[in-house]
Design an enzyme around this catalytic site. Structure first.
Site, PDB file in Angstrom:
ATOM      1  N   CYS A 102       7.061  -2.400   3.412  1.00  0.00           N
ATOM      2  CA  CYS A 102       6.186  -1.696   4.343  1.00  0.00           C
ATOM      3  C   CYS A 102       6.825  -1.533   5.726  1.00  0.00           C
ATOM      4  CB  CYS A 102       4.830  -2.384   4.420  1.00  0.00           C
ATOM      5  SG  CYS A 102       3.520  -1.332   5.111  1.00  0.00           S
TER       6      CYS A 102
ATOM      7  N   ARG B 291      -5.090   6.496   6.595  1.00  0.00           N
ATOM      8  CA  ARG B 291      -4.210   5.515   5.960  1.00  0.00           C
ATOM      9  C   ARG B 291      -4.221   5.704   4.443  1.00  0.00           C
ATOM     10  NH1 ARG B 291      -2.350   1.860   9.360  1.00  0.00           N
ATOM     11  NH2 ARG B 291      -1.646   0.510   7.662  1.00  0.00           N
TER      12      ARG B 291
ATOM     13  N   HIS C   3       2.704  -4.137  -1.376  1.00  0.00           N
ATOM     14  CA  HIS C   3       2.371  -5.514  -1.018  1.00  0.00           C
ATOM     15  C   HIS C   3       1.843  -6.198  -2.269  1.00  0.00           C
ATOM     16  CE1 HIS C   3       2.695  -4.946   3.347  1.00  0.00           C
ATOM     17  NE2 HIS C   3       2.036  -3.811   3.224  1.00  0.00           N
TER      18      HIS C   3
END
Length: 251
Positions: free
Chosen positions: A93, A126, A189
């Site tokens: 990320c 997002r 993640h």
């Protein structure tokens, strides 16, 4: 055999359990009788890349990326040498974004390391969801969780995989992550490695081969890991099928 893992700035770059990637690599080495150690570096610590076999650069917020940015510039030359001599890097990320030339945010531009020919632009909204990708490296899909406002463009580099479910690098290209030499950058993640033991072993094997030449990793019993992976893949296959059936009912 021994591997040394450098964990860069875990006090700042450790979103969504990225530290678990270190634990996964350490345990999979331990279970095979491979000696492994992790060195955690703080911002003020000098880094001798010649002593490292794997580098983990985790995820952080825009603010935290700004904090580490100036320090990363100071180590750029040595980090670049590590990458170009096939050092193994896993960047997650925010760490993935910092591999590139820059990250353009609403508050200004964050200059990256320029280790890989890519760049990131912050856009409205997002990209948040579980994600499944198919990589040329493995038969089994890679699964994880993405949550990022930046859209990353990898130019002519090879993606880590093709998006099956989720958004990926930019929500449009259908690609997720990047592979450059022995560098893997990804938005996944989770942490990503425990659910994807094939990816973890790929990283370990690349590091061992760089240090010792041709090696073969002893197989491990990954039944539970594969069940977790299969559950996520099946869940989204069912979801997509339900959407298709709903669309057909409306026609």
């Amino acid at each position: 055999m021994k591997l040394t893992i450098g964990h860069l700035y875990p006090d700042l770059l450790n979103l969504y359990g990225d530290r678990g990637n270190i634990q996964c690599m350490m345990k999979r080495c331990e279970w095979r009788g491979i000696e492994a150690e992790t060195i955690a570096y703080r911002l003020e610590d000098p880094i001798d890349f010649d002593k490292l076999d794997i580098v983990l650069l985790g995820g952080g917020s825009d603010r935290e990326q700004m904090l580490v940015c100036s320090r990363l510039k100071e180590i750029r030359k040595d980090f670049k040498k590590f990458v170009e001599t096939d050092g193994v890097v896993l960047a997650i990320c925010g760490g993935y974004q910092l591999l590139g030339k820059f990250y353009e945010t609403k508050d200004g531009r964050i200059d990256g390391l320029g280790l890989v020919d890519l760049y990131t632009v912050q856009k409205k909204g997002r990209l948040i969801r579980n994600i499944v990708i198919q990589s040329d490296l493995f038969e089994r899909p890679i699964v994880g969780f993405e949550n990022h406002g930046g859209r990353t463009y990898i130019n002519k580099n090879k993606p880590l995989g093709k998006v099956i479910y989720g958004k990926g690098n930019d929500g449009r290209s259908g690609h997720e992550g990047v592979i450059y030499k022995n560098v893997i950058g990804t938005y996944l993640h989770g942490p990503v490695l425990p659910k994807n033991p094939d990816l973890c072993d790929y990283i370990l094997k690349k590091a061992l081969e760089r240090k010792y030449g041709s090696v073969e990793l002893l197989p491990l019993d990954d039944t539970q890991e594969h069940e977790a992976n299969d559950y996520i893949v099946k869940r989204y296959e069912d979801k997509v099928q339900n959407i298709k059936e709903e669309i057909l009912r409306r026609i």
